[in-house]
Scaffold this active site. Structure first.
Site, mmCIF file in Angstrom:
data_model
loop_
_atom_site.group_PDB
_atom_site.id
_atom_site.type_symbol
_atom_site.label_atom_id
_atom_site.label_comp_id
_atom_site.label_asym_id
_atom_site.label_seq_id
_atom_site.Cartn_x
_atom_site.Cartn_y
_atom_site.Cartn_z
ATOM 1 N N HIS A 68 0.850 -1.192 0.000
ATOM 2 C CA HIS A 68 0.000 0.000 0.000
ATOM 3 C C HIS A 68 0.885 1.240 0.000
ATOM 4 O O HIS A 68 2.113 1.145 0.080
ATOM 5 C CB HIS A 68 -0.969 -0.005 1.177
ATOM 6 C CG HIS A 68 -0.340 0.089 2.538
ATOM 7 N ND1 HIS A 68 0.428 -0.923 3.080
ATOM 8 C CD2 HIS A 68 -0.363 1.069 3.482
ATOM 9 C CE1 HIS A 68 0.833 -0.558 4.299
ATOM 10 N NE2 HIS A 68 0.373 0.648 4.558
ATOM 11 N N HIS A 70 1.440 3.966 1.948
ATOM 12 C CA HIS A 70 2.010 4.726 3.060
ATOM 13 C C HIS A 70 3.529 4.812 2.956
ATOM 14 O O HIS A 70 4.197 3.853 2.564
ATOM 15 C CB HIS A 70 1.594 4.128 4.397
ATOM 16 C CG HIS A 70 0.191 4.476 4.783
ATOM 17 N ND1 HIS A 70 -0.500 3.823 5.782
ATOM 18 C CD2 HIS A 70 -0.664 5.432 4.322
ATOM 19 C CE1 HIS A 70 -1.712 4.351 5.912
ATOM 20 N NE2 HIS A 70 -1.828 5.320 5.034
ATOM 21 N N ASP A 72 5.978 4.768 5.001
ATOM 22 C CA ASP A 72 6.855 3.829 5.703
ATOM 23 C C ASP A 72 6.888 2.455 5.025
ATOM 24 O O ASP A 72 7.590 1.547 5.481
ATOM 25 C CB ASP A 72 6.462 3.703 7.181
ATOM 26 C CG ASP A 72 5.081 3.108 7.396
ATOM 27 O OD1 ASP A 72 4.168 3.434 6.615
ATOM 28 O OD2 ASP A 72 4.916 2.329 8.352
ATOM 29 N N HIS A 73 6.171 2.340 3.900
ATOM 30 C CA HIS A 73 6.215 1.123 3.091
ATOM 31 C C HIS A 73 6.770 1.376 1.695
ATOM 32 O O HIS A 73 7.110 0.422 0.991
ATOM 33 C CB HIS A 73 4.820 0.507 2.982
ATOM 34 C CG HIS A 73 4.282 0.036 4.296
ATOM 35 N ND1 HIS A 73 4.158 -1.295 4.631
ATOM 36 C CD2 HIS A 73 3.845 0.720 5.382
ATOM 37 C CE1 HIS A 73 3.676 -1.403 5.856
ATOM 38 N NE2 HIS A 73 3.481 -0.191 6.332
ATOM 39 N N HIS A 124 -7.341 -0.502 6.008
ATOM 40 C CA HIS A 124 -6.273 0.387 6.468
ATOM 41 C C HIS A 124 -6.077 1.508 5.455
ATOM 42 O O HIS A 124 -6.036 2.693 5.820
ATOM 43 C CB HIS A 124 -4.997 -0.429 6.639
ATOM 44 C CG HIS A 124 -3.808 0.359 7.084
ATOM 45 N ND1 HIS A 124 -3.718 0.937 8.331
ATOM 46 C CD2 HIS A 124 -2.647 0.656 6.440
ATOM 47 C CE1 HIS A 124 -2.559 1.553 8.443
ATOM 48 N NE2 HIS A 124 -1.888 1.404 7.307
ATOM 49 N N ASP A 144 -0.114 -3.835 6.541
ATOM 50 C CA ASP A 144 -0.726 -3.306 7.764
ATOM 51 C C ASP A 144 -2.183 -3.724 7.913
ATOM 52 O O ASP A 144 -2.958 -3.041 8.595
ATOM 53 C CB ASP A 144 -0.641 -1.775 7.775
ATOM 54 C CG ASP A 144 0.767 -1.265 8.005
ATOM 55 O OD1 ASP A 144 1.671 -2.076 8.239
ATOM 56 O OD2 ASP A 144 0.960 -0.034 7.933
ATOM 57 N N HIS A 182 4.851 -4.772 11.003
ATOM 58 C CA HIS A 182 5.236 -4.029 12.210
ATOM 59 C C HIS A 182 5.355 -4.956 13.409
ATOM 60 O O HIS A 182 4.622 -5.945 13.529
ATOM 61 C CB HIS A 182 4.203 -2.941 12.538
ATOM 62 C CG HIS A 182 4.179 -1.812 11.577
ATOM 63 N ND1 HIS A 182 5.027 -0.727 11.685
ATOM 64 C CD2 HIS A 182 3.417 -1.588 10.483
ATOM 65 C CE1 HIS A 182 4.771 0.122 10.704
ATOM 66 N NE2 HIS A 182 3.794 -0.376 9.955
#
Length: 268
Positions: A68, A70, A72-73, A124, A144, A182
């Site tokens: 996805h 975001h 941090d990905h 999410h 996530d 995570h």
């Protein structure tokens, strides 16, 4: 670090999956065949630890999987493309730059000798997908959406969407290894204890995970058999979970219980 050894249905070369820690609690999953220096990574939010691992171990990056959008990905994607020119596979989201193959529900891709099926799991985020490979054992890279003992926050999707997405993942084989993105397990288990207070499996697993974390090791991957036992978000049809959720809001159905649980977890 944990090294999960796997092989596919046709007895092709063994695969290993190892976590590359990033930021405070992210895991970038590294997939490799023991017979090849070419590897794949999942959700590289930061290029630096990936590059460091590749250089230290003499590996080359052939494929990147994105679940996805975001940051941090995806934050390390541009640098990894610049240095290694990997094949990049991800969701149908034009805002993620650099994806070569944009896949949807039911599409398949061959990665490191394993055939991965794409499962759309909005909740999410609306673009979220998961990658599932049947085999021995089955592998699930779920970003996530599903965590050990938990699930992702609803930043874009609805409770109905997330509940349906988790139901898809929960229907996969019980021996499926769950590679979430995570290290949230201890915090999730503390909430799980509140949401399912009479569940002895949660107490047992919480102690096990505490010992693992004290040794500096990851609690992941989990597996679906365990998650069916200890994850309240997969147990919203169970009486004990519904009873606890009823103290916080509506818990008349599995969906309303899930909705109450997710709101409760957000403020827990």
């Amino acid at each position: 670090m944990v090294k999960s050894m796997t092989c596919n249905e046709d007895n092709d070369p063994m695969l290993s999956v190892t976590p590359i820690p990033a930021f405070n609690d992210n895991y970038i999953w590294l997939i490799r065949q023991d017979t090849s220096p070419e590897v794949a990574v999942v959700d590289p939010g930061d290029a630096s630890p990936v590059i460091e691992t590749l250089e230290r171990e003499g590996l080359t990056l052939g494929t990147v999987l994105i679940t996805h959008h975001h940051h941090d990905h995806t934050g390390g994607l541009a640098e990894l493309i610049r240095q290694y020119r990997p094949r990049v596979i991800g969701p149908q989201n034009p805002d993620i730059e650099g994806i070569d193959e944009r896949l949807v529900e039911g599409d398949e891709c061959l990665v490191m000798g394993r055939r991965f099926e794409v499962i759309e799991v909005p909740g999410h985020t609306l673009d979220h997908i998961a990658f599932f490979a049947a085999g021995i054992p089955p592998l699930l890279f779920c970003g996530d959406t599903l965590f050990s003992a938990g699930c992702g926050r609803l930043f874009e999707g609805s409770p109905e969407q997330m509940h349906a997405s988790l139901s898809k993942l929960a229907a996969l084989p019980n021996d499926t290894l769950v590679f979430a993105a995570h290290e949230y397990t201890l915090a999730n288990l503390r909430f799980a204890k509140a949401a399912d207070p009479d569940n002895a499996a949660i107490d047992k697993y919480l102690e096990e995970c505490r010992r693992v974390r004290e040794q500096g090791k990851p609690t992941l991957p989990s597996n679906l058999a365990r998650e069916h036992q200890i994850n309240p978000f997969l147990r919203s049809d169970q009486h004990g979970v519904q009873k606890a959720a009823a103290t916080q809001g509506d818990a008349n159905t599995a969906l309303s219980t899930f909705t109450t649980l997710r709101a409760w977890k957000d403020r827990f």
